[in-house]
Design a protein around this motif. Sequence first.
Motif, PDB file in Angstrom:
ATOM      1  N   ALA A  19       0.989  -1.435   0.040  1.00  0.00           N
ATOM      2  CA  ALA A  19       0.126  -0.156   0.134  1.00  0.00           C
ATOM      3  C   ALA A  19       0.897   1.474   0.055  1.00  0.00           C
ATOM      4  N   LEU A  20       2.034   1.301   0.703  1.00  0.00           N
ATOM      5  CA  LEU A  20       3.038   2.170   0.730  1.00  0.00           C
ATOM      6  C   LEU A  20       3.989   2.176  -0.402  1.00  0.00           C
ATOM      7  N   ALA A  21       3.832   1.280  -1.297  1.00  0.00           N
ATOM      8  CA  ALA A  21       4.760   1.154  -2.312  1.00  0.00           C
ATOM      9  C   ALA A  21       6.141   1.467  -2.098  1.00  0.00           C
ATOM     10  N   ILE A  22       6.642   0.565  -1.018  1.00  0.00           N
ATOM     11  CA  ILE A  22       7.753   0.640  -0.606  1.00  0.00           C
ATOM     12  C   ILE A  22       8.879  -0.123  -1.310  1.00  0.00           C
ATOM     13  N   ASP A  23      10.154   0.403  -1.491  1.00  0.00           N
ATOM     14  CA  ASP A  23      11.096  -0.395  -2.358  1.00  0.00           C
ATOM     15  C   ASP A  23      11.194  -1.877  -1.713  1.00  0.00           C
ATOM     16  N   PRO A  24      10.930  -2.911  -2.592  1.00  0.00           N
ATOM     17  CA  PRO A  24      11.011  -4.053  -2.303  1.00  0.00           C
ATOM     18  C   PRO A  24      12.316  -4.592  -1.450  1.00  0.00           C
ATOM     19  N   MET A 382      -3.881   7.955   8.258  1.00  0.00           N
ATOM     20  CA  MET A 382      -3.352   6.830   7.325  1.00  0.00           C
ATOM     21  C   MET A 382      -4.563   5.970   6.801  1.00  0.00           C
ATOM     22  N   MET A 383      -5.549   5.798   7.313  1.00  0.00           N
ATOM     23  CA  MET A 383      -6.536   4.865   6.662  1.00  0.00           C
ATOM     24  C   MET A 383      -7.216   5.713   5.442  1.00  0.00           C
ATOM     25  N   LYS A 384      -7.212   7.172   5.578  1.00  0.00           N
ATOM     26  CA  LYS A 384      -7.911   7.899   4.762  1.00  0.00           C
ATOM     27  C   LYS A 384      -6.899   8.131   3.556  1.00  0.00           C
ATOM     28  N   ARG A 385      -5.315   8.193   3.816  1.00  0.00           N
ATOM     29  CA  ARG A 385      -4.699   8.279   2.809  1.00  0.00           C
ATOM     30  C   ARG A 385      -4.509   7.261   2.004  1.00  0.00           C
ATOM     31  N   LEU A 386      -4.417   5.842   2.466  1.00  0.00           N
ATOM     32  CA  LEU A 386      -4.286   4.806   1.647  1.00  0.00           C
ATOM     33  C   LEU A 386      -5.687   4.029   1.469  1.00  0.00           C
ATOM     34  N   ASN A 387      -6.599   4.487   2.094  1.00  0.00           N
ATOM     35  CA  ASN A 387      -8.040   3.904   1.800  1.00  0.00           C
ATOM     36  C   ASN A 387      -8.013   2.405   2.138  1.00  0.00           C
ATOM     37  N   CYS A 388      -7.725   2.127   3.181  1.00  0.00           N
ATOM     38  CA  CYS A 388      -7.153   0.591   3.808  1.00  0.00           C
ATOM     39  C   CYS A 388      -8.007   0.673   5.332  1.00  0.00           C
ATOM     40  N   ILE A 399       5.786   1.014   9.740  1.00  0.00           N
ATOM     41  CA  ILE A 399       6.834   0.602   8.881  1.00  0.00           C
ATOM     42  C   ILE A 399       7.389   2.136   8.569  1.00  0.00           C
ATOM     43  N   GLU A 400       6.644   3.267   8.195  1.00  0.00           N
ATOM     44  CA  GLU A 400       7.303   4.383   7.985  1.00  0.00           C
ATOM     45  C   GLU A 400       8.207   4.912   9.121  1.00  0.00           C
ATOM     46  N   ARG A 401       7.699   4.735  10.167  1.00  0.00           N
ATOM     47  CA  ARG A 401       8.745   5.103  11.234  1.00  0.00           C
ATOM     48  C   ARG A 401       9.720   4.396  11.470  1.00  0.00           C
ATOM     49  N   VAL A 402       9.732   3.024  11.424  1.00  0.00           N
ATOM     50  CA  VAL A 402      10.896   2.036  11.284  1.00  0.00           C
ATOM     51  C   VAL A 402      11.790   2.284  10.146  1.00  0.00           C
ATOM     52  N   ARG A 403      11.316   2.391   9.054  1.00  0.00           N
ATOM     53  CA  ARG A 403      12.134   2.702   8.006  1.00  0.00           C
ATOM     54  C   ARG A 403      12.889   4.014   7.903  1.00  0.00           C
TER      55      ARG A 403
END
Length: 412
Positions: A19-24, A382-388, A399-403
Amino acid sequence: MTTSAYATTNTFLKRAMDALAIDPSYEVLLVTPRREVRVELSIRMDDGRIGNFIGYRVQHDNARGPYKGGLRYHPDVDLDEVRSLASLMTWKTAVVDVPFGGAKGGIQVDPTKLTENELERLTRRFVDQIHDVIGPLADIPAPDVNTSAKIMGWFFDQYSNRHGFAPGVVTGKPVSLHGSLGREAATGRGCLVAIREALAADGKKLAGTRFAIQGFGNVGSFFARLAHAEGARIVAVSDVKGGVCAADGLDVPKLVEHVKTTGSVIGFEGALPMTNAEILAADCDVLVPAALGHVIDEKVAHEVRAKYVLEAANGPCTLEGADVLDERGVLVLPDIWANAGGVTVSYFEWTQNLQQMRWSEARVNELLEEHMVQAHVHLRAMMKRLNCTMRTAAFALAIERVRAATDLRGLG
Ligand code: NAD
């Protein structure tokens, strides 16, 4: 076939990464525990025999601070479960923004079959076997299923015997032994803040809301007491021996007294009996699994009648169960936020230990409230941003914080 605990956590994680399209290339780093320790624990039993047990400590991630996570004493403890719980701790500490990473440990043992002396020897032997990988600035254990404040006191003492006075090596200690006021009730209190905020977002109130609670230990019983005091109706409660229900609501303070004298909720006067399976399908507004993991599987999820599931326990839904609840429009308050009150106040205990200060209970509760409410605000955004779902939002936030911490520290 039911997906294993660790694979379930990793699937939740992967959905958030997608959902965040994080670099795999981050995936392996974020999924894999940094260290896994397995130890053999041999102790002399009271009758002279040798008792052999297996203990684990899994350290998942420490980008944001020292590893942090509970110790569980249970016959079902295995590496897969401990890995899953360690990973959940990484995301949980990040969701409520306390400066820790994630870890978990446990001993494969049925503590009810041990005498208190045997339990103490087992705990001290466990410390002897893992003391060089833990510490107040390295990895800080805490209580979990079947591990009490008393056990944390032995843990602190044994570690201090080797390393000098170090109350910050473990949290959840007795208040008279460097524990924090408010810690015992913290997870239940945090759960209450979580459901109060979630209901409020839907224009609803705690007062009059009907709760069914599976598990009446530390988390379940404090939650029940606090919710009852706010006017909520606790319509069903269970423990390992069975459950009780009353459509008009149970008298929780009296139930607590009943449990103190009899050791179980069963047989509570004026209530009807209910099995643990029935409680999950009870007629209520909010279902609160507050015992063990994986109790809401695909079949059970279809039977849930509640509109909200408050994950007080760690990992109470299987992957399949969680998906069914989502499909059915049940709002699931995910464990990595809902039950984070315990680790939040563990952070306050650790802070007090490092500073050699004692905070008032009011201060502890006020700061706990702040962390839980703030996390809810960030989750909704975040629910609003990712519609999740709220679960995916919680993992994404974490994940954003740990990354970010991982990137800022650098990989060397
Ligand atoms: P606890 O040992 O104090 O209580 C567990 C309760 O669950 C008891 O009432 C027990 O009888 C009941 N139980 C056990 N097996 C059961 C079964 N098969 N069916 C129904 N009930 C059963 O444990 P706790 O500290 O209250 O922890 C409960 C859950 O909350 C666990 O999943 C734990 O990981 C999670 N949790 C605890 C904390 C904490 O601060 N204690 C923090 C976060 C999450």
